[in-house]
Write a protein that holds these residues in place. Structure first.
Motif, PDB file in Angstrom:
ATOM      1  N   ASP A 280       0.829  -1.210   0.000  1.00 58.65           N
ATOM      2  CA  ASP A 280       0.000   0.000   0.000  1.00 58.65           C
ATOM      3  C   ASP A 280       0.863   1.259   0.000  1.00 58.65           C
ATOM      4  N   SER A 281       1.926   1.238  -0.789  1.00 63.45           N
ATOM      5  CA  SER A 281       2.840   2.376  -0.804  1.00 63.45           C
ATOM      6  C   SER A 281       2.270   3.589  -1.524  1.00 63.45           C
ATOM      7  N   ALA A 282       1.195   3.423  -2.303  1.00 59.66           N
ATOM      8  CA  ALA A 282       0.545   4.588  -2.899  1.00 59.66           C
ATOM      9  C   ALA A 282      -0.132   5.441  -1.826  1.00 59.66           C
ATOM     10  N   ALA A 283      -0.421   4.840  -0.667  1.00 57.52           N
ATOM     11  CA  ALA A 283      -0.962   5.595   0.462  1.00 57.52           C
ATOM     12  C   ALA A 283       0.165   6.190   1.298  1.00 57.52           C
ATOM     13  N   THR A 284       1.148   5.371   1.622  1.00 58.08           N
ATOM     14  CA  THR A 284       2.364   5.831   2.297  1.00 58.08           C
ATOM     15  C   THR A 284       3.364   4.686   2.250  1.00 58.08           C
ATOM     16  N   THR A 285       4.628   5.008   2.108  1.00 59.26           N
ATOM     17  CA  THR A 285       5.646   3.951   2.167  1.00 59.26           C
ATOM     18  C   THR A 285       5.904   3.627   3.632  1.00 59.26           C
ATOM     19  N   LEU A 286       5.594   2.399   4.008  1.00 59.94           N
ATOM     20  CA  LEU A 286       5.770   1.995   5.409  1.00 59.94           C
ATOM     21  C   LEU A 286       7.228   1.658   5.691  1.00 59.94           C
TER      22      LEU A 286
ATOM     23  N   GLU B 164       9.680  -1.136  -9.600  1.00 61.96           N
ATOM     24  CA  GLU B 164       8.254  -1.149  -9.294  1.00 61.96           C
ATOM     25  C   GLU B 164       7.433  -1.599 -10.502  1.00 61.96           C
ATOM     26  N   GLN B 165       7.812  -1.130 -11.685  1.00 69.76           N
ATOM     27  CA  GLN B 165       7.069  -1.518 -12.882  1.00 69.76           C
ATOM     28  C   GLN B 165       7.228  -3.000 -13.200  1.00 69.76           C
ATOM     29  N   ARG B 166       8.390  -3.553 -12.906  1.00 68.76           N
ATOM     30  CA  ARG B 166       8.601  -4.991 -13.109  1.00 68.76           C
ATOM     31  C   ARG B 166       7.660  -5.794 -12.206  1.00 68.76           C
TER      32      ARG B 166
ATOM     33  N   GLN C  75       2.231   2.655 -17.221  1.00 67.32           N
ATOM     34  CA  GLN C  75       1.812   2.349 -15.857  1.00 67.32           C
ATOM     35  C   GLN C  75       2.999   2.356 -14.905  1.00 67.32           C
ATOM     36  N   SER C  76       2.760   2.848 -13.697  1.00 69.46           N
ATOM     37  CA  SER C  76       3.792   2.904 -12.663  1.00 69.46           C
ATOM     38  C   SER C  76       3.673   1.678 -11.767  1.00 69.46           C
ATOM     39  N   GLY C  77       4.134   1.802 -10.528  1.00 61.91           N
ATOM     40  CA  GLY C  77       4.104   0.684  -9.596  1.00 61.91           C
ATOM     41  C   GLY C  77       2.808   0.574  -8.822  1.00 61.91           C
ATOM     42  N   VAL C  78       1.687   0.801  -9.491  1.00 58.60           N
ATOM     43  CA  VAL C  78       0.353   0.713  -8.885  1.00 58.60           C
ATOM     44  C   VAL C  78      -0.526  -0.141  -9.790  1.00 58.60           C
TER      45      VAL C  78
ATOM     46  N   PHE D 115      11.256  -1.443  -1.729  1.00 64.12           N
ATOM     47  CA  PHE D 115      11.562  -2.515  -0.775  1.00 64.12           C
ATOM     48  C   PHE D 115      10.758  -3.793  -1.005  1.00 64.12           C
ATOM     49  N   ASN D 116       9.816  -3.775  -1.929  1.00 57.47           N
ATOM     50  CA  ASN D 116       9.071  -5.001  -2.222  1.00 57.47           C
ATOM     51  C   ASN D 116       9.892  -5.958  -3.072  1.00 57.47           C
ATOM     52  N   ARG D 117       9.559  -7.251  -2.982  1.00 54.41           N
ATOM     53  CA  ARG D 117      10.328  -8.285  -3.680  1.00 54.41           C
ATOM     54  C   ARG D 117       9.392  -9.153  -4.525  1.00 54.41           C
ATOM     55  N   GLU D 118       9.989  -9.843  -5.477  1.00 54.18           N
ATOM     56  CA  GLU D 118       9.208 -10.672  -6.392  1.00 54.18           C
ATOM     57  C   GLU D 118       8.470 -11.780  -5.655  1.00 54.18           C
ATOM     58  N   GLU D 119       9.103 -12.372  -4.649  1.00 57.36           N
ATOM     59  CA  GLU D 119       8.435 -13.456  -3.940  1.00 57.36           C
ATOM     60  C   GLU D 119       7.184 -12.965  -3.201  1.00 57.36           C
ATOM     61  N   GLU D 120       7.167 -11.701  -2.790  1.00 57.55           N
ATOM     62  CA  GLU D 120       5.967 -11.141  -2.168  1.00 57.55           C
ATOM     63  C   GLU D 120       4.834 -11.039  -3.186  1.00 57.55           C
ATOM     64  N   VAL D 121       5.169 -10.654  -4.393  1.00 55.22           N
ATOM     65  CA  VAL D 121       4.161 -10.550  -5.446  1.00 55.22           C
ATOM     66  C   VAL D 121       3.569 -11.920  -5.758  1.00 55.22           C
ATOM     67  N   ARG D 122       4.412 -12.922  -5.857  1.00 52.95           N
ATOM     68  CA  ARG D 122       3.920 -14.272  -6.144  1.00 52.95           C
ATOM     69  C   ARG D 122       3.030 -14.785  -5.015  1.00 52.95           C
ATOM     70  N   ALA D 123       3.414 -14.511  -3.781  1.00 52.55           N
ATOM     71  CA  ALA D 123       2.595 -14.935  -2.648  1.00 52.55           C
ATOM     72  C   ALA D 123       1.252 -14.208  -2.654  1.00 52.55           C
TER      73      ALA D 123
END
Length: 374
Positions: free
Chosen positions: A5-11, A272-274, A299-302, A355-363
């Motif tokens: 949810d980094s479009a709201a704020t980067t935690l 982010e785009q990847r 498109q950006s990272g959203v 700070f996000n990773r590919e494995e998080e996206v897959r999960a």
């Protein structure tokens, strides 16, 4: 928890940001309000942040960088400085309530919406070309906070210059990932938060004022300068910075700017785009017709999607129970949803940071598909 949810704020912040907030909370006094070491030190902290921001965002100089509490604060200054009762203002079809509510609060303003389909920049440019003649001002987001759609802001700025229409840019979703070129665009104002793509603390923001800007304050009070006058100073940045500044937050923002400059906006954007493209592909492949994915070239990272047959907010709550933080609903941007045809349903939005990773996206994709199969 996997935070998307980094479009709201980067935690997740660079460690230097948090260290700087704590360090300066113990050492910085009130800038411009004392003749002793800690006050001078606080002034230097603020100046360093202005200088970094001026270089990163193509400002005339550091004096044209105004410290705000968030992007909404900056947009209020910019819009209220340019738009008078009875004016005509052109906006894109993807504006946030920080723009539309501010315009609605000014009496008798006519708002022309330059609208075009998602991820169709030429159609949007054609709409601006039709709507700009005779307008008094234009306000345009650089990136949609709902869909990550990167609007062709350079070309829109060129049209504004051609028609002599002053431009305000909302860089809330682009600052830190895309080039922000205040002077090259000829923008009167560019507003941005410090707590999103700049990785600073909440409660920070920047308003970059163009060379010919004539800003009007929305907050009045002490500035540490020209105290004998009851009018606000007529020079920047003092004219727009009444009251005690958030020096600890600004110190953290300075480290966030340093992180962005050292890593590079192009590298952050590519990362982010990847992740966005990966998530769009996985949702389409694994979930099929059970989900509508809003993805395109510009498109950006959203990334927004709609779980077909399910309530978006309930679906996001179910994902939260699985350990994923996303946002659902209208995202404070009903105009964007109206433009995209999702006003009745809203969307679920995943948004990424450095700070996000590919494995998080897959999960996450596995979790979405798992919920859809229930």
């Amino acid at each position: 928890m996997i935070y998307l949810d980094s479009a709201a704020t980067t935690l997740q912040k660079p460690p230097a940001v948090l260290r700087s907030v704590l360090y300066h909370g113990q050492r910085a006094a009130n800038p411009g309000r004392g003749g002793y070491a800690q006050a001078f030190y606080a002034s230097r902290v603020v100046y360093r942040c202005r200088t970094q921001a001026a270089r990163l965002f193509d400002a005339v100089d550091e004096g044209h960088v105004v410290m705000t509490s968030n992007a909404t604060h900056g947009l209020n200054i910019a819009i209220r400085s340019l738009v008078k009762p009875g004016d005509t203002v052109v906006v894109s079809g993807y504006e946030h309530n920080a723009v539309t509510r501010t315009l609605a609060a000014i009496p008798e303003v006519t708002v022309r919406v330059a609208s075009g389909p998602l991820f169709a920049p030429q159609a949007l440019l054609d709409a601006f070309r039709r709507q700009l003649p005779g307008a008094d001002a234009a306000v345009c987001t650089h990136v949609s906070n709902v869909f990550g759609y990167i609007l062709p802001i350079g070309e829109i700025a060129a049209l504004c210059r051609r028609y002599g229409v002053p431009l305000v840019v909302d860089a809330s979703q682009s600052a830190g990932t895309l080039p922000v070129e205040t002077e090259s665009w000829g923008a009167q104002y560019v507003a941005m938060p410090g707590h999103k793509g700049l990785y600073g603390p909440q409660g920070t923001g920047l308003l970059i004022c163009g060379k010919d800007a004539s800003p009007q304050p929305v907050l009045y009070g002490g500035t540490g300068s020209e105290s004998q006058n009851q009018a606000m100073p007529d020079f920047l940045p003092d004219r727009l910075e009444a009251g005690t500044q958030n020096v600890c937050g600004i110190a953290g923002l300075n480290e966030g700017l340093r992180f962005v400059r050292e890593r590079g906006t192009a590298a952050i954007a590519a990362h982010e785009q990847r992740l966005t493209r990966l998530l769009a592909r996985l949702l389409r492949e694994r979930c099929g017709e059970r989900v509508t994915v809003f993805a395109g070239e510009e498109q950006s990272g959203v990334l927004s999607f709609r779980p077909n047959g399910a309530d978006c907010e309930a679906f996001a709550a179910a994902l939260a129970n699985r350990g994923f933080a996303v946002r659902a609903g209208l995202h404070c941007a009903p105009l964007a949803h109206q433009t995209a045809g999702t006003l009745e349903t809203g969307t679920v939005r995943a948004s990424f940071s450095a700070f996000n990773r590919e494995e998080e996206v897959r999960a996450f994709a596995d979790a979405v598909c798992g919920e859809l199969k229930k």
